[in-house]
Design a protein around this motif. Structure first.
Motif, PDB file in Angstrom:
ATOM      1  N   GLY A 112      -3.210   5.738  -2.246  1.00 33.99           N
ATOM      2  CA  GLY A 112      -4.093   6.798  -2.228  1.00 33.99           C
ATOM      3  C   GLY A 112      -3.464   8.137  -2.077  1.00 33.99           C
ATOM      4  O   GLY A 112      -2.206   7.869  -1.912  1.00 33.99           O
TER       5      GLY A 112
ATOM      6  N   ALA B 192      -7.081   3.703  -7.822  1.00 26.56           N
ATOM      7  CA  ALA B 192      -6.438   4.607  -6.730  1.00 26.56           C
ATOM      8  C   ALA B 192      -7.396   5.636  -6.034  1.00 26.56           C
ATOM      9  O   ALA B 192      -8.425   5.775  -6.818  1.00 26.56           O
ATOM     10  CB  ALA B 192      -5.025   5.495  -7.098  1.00 26.56           C
ATOM     11  N   LEU B 193      -7.020   5.555  -4.742  1.00 23.95           N
ATOM     12  CA  LEU B 193      -8.370   6.352  -3.891  1.00 23.95           C
ATOM     13  C   LEU B 193      -7.790   7.764  -3.756  1.00 23.95           C
ATOM     14  O   LEU B 193      -6.738   8.092  -3.206  1.00 23.95           O
ATOM     15  CB  LEU B 193      -8.161   5.743  -2.788  1.00 23.95           C
ATOM     16  CG  LEU B 193      -9.216   6.548  -1.545  1.00 23.95           C
ATOM     17  CD1 LEU B 193     -10.470   6.300  -2.034  1.00 23.95           C
ATOM     18  CD2 LEU B 193      -8.866   5.683  -0.210  1.00 23.95           C
TER      19      LEU B 193
ATOM     20  N   TRP C  58     -13.431   9.723  -2.581  1.00 24.65           N
ATOM     21  CA  TRP C  58     -14.062   9.652  -1.326  1.00 24.65           C
ATOM     22  C   TRP C  58     -13.792  10.721  -0.482  1.00 24.65           C
ATOM     23  O   TRP C  58     -12.629  11.444  -0.328  1.00 24.65           O
ATOM     24  CB  TRP C  58     -13.650   8.431  -0.623  1.00 24.65           C
ATOM     25  CG  TRP C  58     -14.455   8.296   0.868  1.00 24.65           C
ATOM     26  CD1 TRP C  58     -15.604   7.881   1.127  1.00 24.65           C
ATOM     27  CD2 TRP C  58     -13.861   8.798   1.959  1.00 24.65           C
ATOM     28  NE1 TRP C  58     -15.777   8.167   2.463  1.00 24.65           N
ATOM     29  CE2 TRP C  58     -14.494   8.708   2.913  1.00 24.65           C
ATOM     30  CE3 TRP C  58     -12.635   9.290   2.539  1.00 24.65           C
ATOM     31  CZ2 TRP C  58     -14.330   8.950   4.383  1.00 24.65           C
ATOM     32  CZ3 TRP C  58     -12.111   9.500   3.731  1.00 24.65           C
ATOM     33  CH2 TRP C  58     -13.485   9.570   4.698  1.00 24.65           C
TER      34      TRP C  58
ATOM     35  N   THR D 258      -9.396   6.434 -10.952  1.00 22.51           N
ATOM     36  CA  THR D 258      -9.449   6.804  -9.523  1.00 22.51           C
ATOM     37  C   THR D 258     -10.629   6.701  -8.872  1.00 22.51           C
ATOM     38  O   THR D 258     -11.772   6.686  -9.814  1.00 22.51           O
ATOM     39  CB  THR D 258      -8.661   8.112  -9.122  1.00 22.51           C
ATOM     40  OG1 THR D 258      -9.658   9.146  -9.885  1.00 22.51           O
ATOM     41  CG2 THR D 258      -7.396   8.237  -9.828  1.00 22.51           C
TER      42      THR D 258
ATOM     43  N   VAL E 268      -8.833  11.238  -1.971  1.00 23.57           N
ATOM     44  CA  VAL E 268      -9.406  11.347  -0.588  1.00 23.57           C
ATOM     45  C   VAL E 268      -9.902  13.037  -0.798  1.00 23.57           C
ATOM     46  O   VAL E 268      -8.766  13.793  -0.978  1.00 23.57           O
ATOM     47  CB  VAL E 268      -8.770  11.206   0.561  1.00 23.57           C
ATOM     48  CG1 VAL E 268      -9.478  11.656   1.842  1.00 23.57           C
ATOM     49  CG2 VAL E 268      -8.387   9.734   0.734  1.00 23.57           C
TER      50      VAL E 268
ATOM     51  N   MET F 251      -8.849   1.518   2.131  1.00 21.45           N
ATOM     52  CA  MET F 251      -7.643   0.983   1.575  1.00 21.45           C
ATOM     53  C   MET F 251      -7.373  -0.579   2.223  1.00 21.45           C
ATOM     54  O   MET F 251      -6.543  -1.111   1.840  1.00 21.45           O
ATOM     55  CB  MET F 251      -6.396   1.703   1.717  1.00 21.45           C
ATOM     56  CG  MET F 251      -6.699   2.817   0.841  1.00 21.45           C
ATOM     57  SD  MET F 251      -5.285   4.355   0.997  1.00 21.45           S
ATOM     58  CE  MET F 251      -3.932   3.154  -0.055  1.00 21.45           C
TER      59      MET F 251
ATOM     60  N   ALA G  36     -10.120   6.785   5.030  1.00 26.54           N
ATOM     61  CA  ALA G  36      -9.128   6.344   3.924  1.00 26.54           C
ATOM     62  C   ALA G  36      -8.396   4.865   4.162  1.00 26.54           C
ATOM     63  O   ALA G  36      -8.529   3.999   3.411  1.00 26.54           O
ATOM     64  CB  ALA G  36      -8.243   7.395   3.395  1.00 26.54           C
TER      65      ALA G  36
ATOM     66  N   ARG H 186       0.819  -1.157   0.135  1.00 27.84           N
ATOM     67  CA  ARG H 186      -0.158  -0.144  -0.042  1.00 27.84           C
ATOM     68  C   ARG H 186       0.981   1.255  -0.098  1.00 27.84           C
ATOM     69  O   ARG H 186       1.949   1.167   0.471  1.00 27.84           O
ATOM     70  CB  ARG H 186      -0.745   0.051   1.248  1.00 27.84           C
ATOM     71  CG  ARG H 186      -1.818  -1.135   1.315  1.00 27.84           C
ATOM     72  CD  ARG H 186      -3.052  -1.247   0.504  1.00 27.84           C
ATOM     73  NE  ARG H 186      -4.055  -2.184   0.595  1.00 27.84           N
ATOM     74  CZ  ARG H 186      -3.867  -3.251   0.447  1.00 27.84           C
ATOM     75  NH1 ARG H 186      -2.979  -3.960  -0.191  1.00 27.84           N
ATOM     76  NH2 ARG H 186      -5.337  -3.971   0.597  1.00 27.84           N
TER      77      ARG H 186
ATOM     78  N   PRO I  58      -8.325  -0.010  -2.828  1.00 26.39           N
ATOM     79  CA  PRO I  58      -7.442   0.665  -3.554  1.00 26.39           C
ATOM     80  C   PRO I  58      -6.212   0.487  -2.778  1.00 26.39           C
ATOM     81  O   PRO I  58      -5.987   0.532  -1.706  1.00 26.39           O
ATOM     82  CB  PRO I  58      -7.974   2.125  -3.477  1.00 26.39           C
ATOM     83  CG  PRO I  58      -8.731   2.189  -2.342  1.00 26.39           C
ATOM     84  CD  PRO I  58      -9.452   0.939  -2.054  1.00 26.39           C
TER      85      PRO I  58
ATOM     86  N   THR J 237      -9.985  15.211  -6.987  1.00 27.54           N
ATOM     87  CA  THR J 237      -8.791  14.521  -7.055  1.00 27.54           C
ATOM     88  C   THR J 237      -7.587  15.654  -7.215  1.00 27.54           C
ATOM     89  O   THR J 237      -7.613  16.377  -8.016  1.00 27.54           O
ATOM     90  CB  THR J 237      -8.641  13.559  -8.430  1.00 27.54           C
ATOM     91  OG1 THR J 237      -9.859  12.811  -8.530  1.00 27.54           O
ATOM     92  CG2 THR J 237      -7.478  12.717  -8.620  1.00 27.54           C
TER      93      THR J 237
ATOM     94  N   VAL K 246       0.480   5.434   0.422  1.00 29.57           N
ATOM     95  CA  VAL K 246      -0.190   6.931   0.548  1.00 29.57           C
ATOM     96  C   VAL K 246       0.510   8.110   0.495  1.00 29.57           C
ATOM     97  O   VAL K 246       1.620   7.956   1.259  1.00 29.57           O
ATOM     98  CB  VAL K 246      -0.973   6.696   2.171  1.00 29.57           C
ATOM     99  CG1 VAL K 246      -1.839   8.132   2.307  1.00 29.57           C
ATOM    100  CG2 VAL K 246      -1.908   5.357   2.335  1.00 29.57           C
TER     101      VAL K 246
END
Lengths: 411, 518
Positions: free
Chosen positions: A264, A166-167, A186, A183, A169, A255, A251, A47, A261, A173, A49
């Protein structure tokens, strides 16, 4: 005009479709962007971020070079100290961490967190917008780039049999994650109220230009505070400490899901500390405690996946080494990047320390950058996802062949 | 031609809805020929009309709303008769799940956990603005909203058409005139089903065709429009000596007559008395619209009901009106439309709206003179305003109304709505719900109303919400060039350049005096 309209309609439908994907119920399974080695023999399922701090974090106040003989003099009343009631947390015999960052300090002791100091993007001027463009686009200079390095990294991943997006947040974006790779978006429920910092800047503008609006806004802000009853209660805006934790918690949960995802990106605002920055306590301390809490939320929320996670905290540039006349710092150059996560080869401050002597400062003002932030990002992408150096040098960070990926960031 | 950036600000903001973003070149065009830029839209009378496929005429909408309300009533009656619990209000039987509303339970779980523990301090904050909760995670699982009924659908379609026009129109002067006259002759959609149904068609049919025509024509169209008759209760008014008045125990309603004299033409202190009000009320008895059954004409159309009309001559403002039927009232309207009090009242209101809360008296006098000389030619009135020096020299001291502010933001950010929700929500939050003023005097038009403390704080929040949604990918420094170019103050420029993020910079730009004042 015509094309712009089209673009914006597209933009809206994009937002809708991202939301539809997220709320659609099935899963994130929509596109093949997952490394083949995920859940391979070693069970690694990485992962990543990216946390962007908008406003230019004071790296010298976050990870203080207490061992540097010039530090205390330059940072003056807001300098951190290794003694006293709010003593900085020692990282080694030279650098100490801001005292509110106890979680990061613990991760560091557990060797799951690291600091890269005297780092900067290739950008050398002092505009937030341009600095953020460079930080997020991955290009060497500001420009009209409409995609970010993290999105292009996603595109460069080997296509696996499993799929994910991909996330992003937040309500939109961020540039770092914009591009052709898909993507999902959220954002937490709380709608952002205008941040107090924004209100104060506006009030100052009005006080110079429009007395009537100044008076009305001032009263409106006061009424609002009175109605809330508690001035100190964090607001739901992006800058609030509670909001930072909230964002991270959500998030992390997304994830952590098996089909969630893998990558992120999110941004926290409010780091532009021109005045009343504060030292061990104060405004920056508040923000850093929010960031520290957000990292802890990621650790908790990612659960078993934390083991394979790297979080990179980066900002567009640093701040002046010397405090200014209003107990703050102005736009500078060199700063810190922070790494946290179970996959981090941590417990280290990585720095080719330039020193804070007057002659060593960049333009006589700033911590001189000795490490290119792209080297950090490239090293982390290479270690975490196996991206080839050529892809990193050509498409992810264009024209960056001279900047070699930093080795050994991931254990 | 020389560029005049200050004049461009006047052209775009005082007379229009602000510069459009993208490649419109609005600021440059306005700077090179400010007066020509403003007047350009006045040359095309048809351009003020709003003809959008799907928008229906007032009678068609009237028939639909009467039928709808009749069905609801029947359903209620049936429910009451069977003593069963009443069905959901407004005939909206909520369906538990609409298709396309699948939700991921785990995500909803997260959302619930993430929801603020305490209720929002101000529900208004969450109720819309241009950045509404629509792009956000839903907070808690909720039933999918019931389908919109015909009234809600119609209102949204009419609102959307108006909003789209305002956002894309060239400079906006013609649309600003529409808004001005629509507010002068306002109805309120909150009066009830028919008013909500007709709010849009009223403006399309009674206001727009006359915005560049004659005041007298607009006056007659307005006072004979079913929406106005309903809003001010004239369909209930019966002449005491009329056949209907004698048969039924009901009589005169002065509401419309009073507002015609007080708000629409002569103005308070315009020289009319209570006797004049009563006489005019008598004169316009019988001005109504045909109902669902269509006994008097096509349902939803204006009709003159002779049975309700007070017979005989009446004296208004010293003149005897003895024509029979609808002509009696039309003659009064024609006369008061060209009364000197009307000219003064309209001229002052017009100048107050466009120039300053306290407009220059010489300008008002000149506009009144034009109004009188041209027999209420509203295009001539608009041209006289644009040709005046006062309109270009007066400082930009007026606060944009919420509508002007949100439209200006939409234009700058090229947000052509395909759903009116964000705009309608923002207007509600900021206290100017579309077509729904609190009284027949319309929305206020002074700085005291819009530059209030609470209003400023809410504008700031809405600006921040707009910015958080739309600032990615734009450069606020470029937008400032589109908004004000070198007419921007150094302080505003510096404030925007020094903002710590695009989001913050855009919020500050939208709140800057250059954007808020006109």
């Amino acid at each position: 005009m015509e094309t712009t309209m089209d673009c914006c309609d597209d933009m809206r439908s994009l937002v809708t479709s991202r939301r539809a994907v997220l709320l659609g119920g099935a899963s994130f399974a929509a596109w093949a962007y997952l490394p083949k080695f995920a859940r391979g023999a070693d069970g690694r399922d990485p992962r990543l971020v990216i946390v962007i701090l908008r406003g230019a974090l004071d790296g010298l106040a976050t990870v203080a070079p207490i061992g540097d003989p010039d530090y205390a003099g330059l940072h003056g009343s807001i300098a951190l100290s290794s003694s006293g009631p709010n003593a900085a947390l020692p990282l080694d015999n030279f650098f100490s961490l801001h005292p509110v960052m106890s979680e990061f300090s613990r991760m560091y002791r557990e060797k799951k967190a690291a600091v890269i100091h005297a780092v900067a993007t290739p950008y050398r001027d002092r505009s937030h917008f341009d600095g953020q463009d460079v930080l997020e686009s991955g290009f060497a200079g500001p420009g009209r780039v409409q995609s970010g390095w993290l999105n292009r990294a996603l595109e460069g991943l080997p296509r696996g049999e499993r799929v994910t997006s991909a996330l992003a947040v937040g309500p939109t974006t961020p540039l770092v994650l914009r591009g052709t790779a898909p993507t999902v978006g959220w954002a937490p429920v709380a709608l952002p109220q205008a941040a107090e910092d924004t209100a104060m800047r506006l009030l100052e503008l009005y006080q110079h230009r429009d007395a009537a609006l100044a008076s009305a806004l001032k009263q409106g802000l006061a009424l609002d505070k009175a109605a809330r009853g508690d001035d100190m209660k964090p607001k739901p805006g992006a800058g609030g400490v509670a909001a930072m934790r909230l964002v991270a918690r959500g998030a992390a949960k997304l994830m952590a899901a098996d089909d969630g995802p893998r990558i992120g990106a999110l941004a926290f605002d409010g780091w532009d500390t021109h005045a009343n920055e504060g030292g061990a306590v104060g405004r920056l301390a508040q923000l850093l405690s929010g960031l520290d809490g957000a990292l802890a939320e990621f650790e908790r929320g990612l659960g078993p996946r934390w083991r394979d996670t790297v979080i990179v905290v980066a900002t567009e540039f640093g701040r002046t080494a010397r405090i200014n006349g209003t107990q703050g710092t102005d736009h500078g150059t060199g700063t810190v990047a922070l790494l946290a996560g179970g996959a981090v080869n941590g417990g280290r401050v990585i720095a080719d320390w330039p020193g804070l002597k007057a002659t060593s400062l960049y333009q006589g003002r700033d911590l001189a950058p000795t490490t290119d932030l792209r080297a950090v990002m490239k090293g982390m992408l290479k270690d975490q996802f196996g991206l080839a150096e050529r892809v990193l040098a050509e498409s992810v960070f264009p024209d960056s062949a001279a900047v070699k990926p930093m080795q050994g960031l991931v254990s | 031609m020389a560029r005049d950036s200050q004049a461009a600000l006047v052209a775009l903001n005082r007379f229009g809805f602000g510069a459009r973003g993208g490649a419109s070149g609005d600021f440059l065009n306005a700077a090179s020929d400010p007066r020509g830029f403003v007047k350009a839209e006045l040359g095309r009378s048809n351009g003020v009309l709003l003809e959008v496929p799907g928008l229906q005429s007032t009678p068609a909408l009237g028939k639909a709303v009467f039928d709808y309300q009749f069905e609801i009533q029947q359903a209620r009656d049936a429910a009451a008769k069977s003593a069963a619990p009443p069905a959901a209000g407004e005939g909206t039987s909520p369906r538990p799940e609409a298709k396309g509303q699948r939700r991921n339970p785990s995500l909803n779980g997260i959302a619930m956990e993430m929801a603020p523990k305490e209720p929002q301090a101000r529900p208004a904050e969450n109720s819309g603005a241009m950045a509404s909760a629509e792009t956000m995670q839903p907070n808690v699982p909720k039933l999918s909203p019931p389908p919109l009924n015909i009234i809600q659908k119609t209102f949204r379609a009419e609102a959307l058409a108006r909003l789209q026009r305002a956002v894309i129109t060239d400079g906006g002067f013609a649309e600003r005139l529409v808004v001005f006259w629509s507010n002068h002759f306002c109805i309120s959609a909150s009066k009830g089903g028919p008013a909500r149904m007709w709010a849009g068609s009223f403006e399309r049919e009674a206001i727009r065709p006359h915005v560049l025509g004659r005041f007298g024509d607009m006056l007659r169209a307005v006072e004979q429009h079913p929406a106005m008759l309903f809003f001010l209760d004239n369909q209930q008014s019966l002449g005491p000596d009329s056949r209907a008045g004698k048969n039924r125990n009901r009589g005169l309603n002065e509401n419309l007559a009073r507002e015609i004299l007080e708000l629409h033409t002569l103005g308070v202190g315009g020289g009319y008395s209570q006797d004049d009000v009563t006489a005019l009320a008598n004169i316009i008895t019988g001005w109504t619209y045909a109902g669902r059954l269509g006994r008097l004409g096509a349902p939803g159309s204006f009709v003159f009901n002779a049975n309700a009309h007070q017979p005989g001559a009446q004296r208004v403002m010293g003149k005897i009106y003895d024509a029979p039927g609808v002509a009696q009232g039309e003659a009064v309207l024609a006369d008061i439309a060209r009364h000197p009090s009307t000219a003064k009242f309209i001229a002052a209101k017009f100048a107050r709206h466009f120039v300053a809360d306290d407009p220059p008296p010489a300008l008002v006098a000149r506009l009144a003179d034009v109004f009188t000389r041209t027999d209420g030619d509203l295009k001539a009135l608009a041209v006289a305003l644009v040709d005046s020096d006062e309109a270009w020299k007066a400082p930009l001291s007026k606060m944009r109304s919420p509508y002007e502010f949100l439209i200006a933001a939409g234009r700058l950010l090229v947000q052509i709505p395909n759903d009116p929700g964000r705009y309608l929500g923002g207007l509600n939050v900021l206290g100017q719900p579309l077509w729904s003023p609190a009284g027949p005097n319309g929305f206020p038009d002074g700085n005291a109303a819009w530059a209030s403390p609470e209003g400023m704080k809410l504008r700031l929040d809405i600006s921040a919400q707009i910015a958080s949604r739309l600032a990615e990918g734009i450069d606020p420094r470029d937008l400032l060039e589109l908004v004000a170019a070198d007419a921007a103050s150094p302080e505003t420029r510096r404030t925007i350049e020094r903002a710590e993020s695009r989001q913050q910079a855009l919020a500050l730009l939208l709140m800057s005096p250059e954007f808020q004042r006109r």
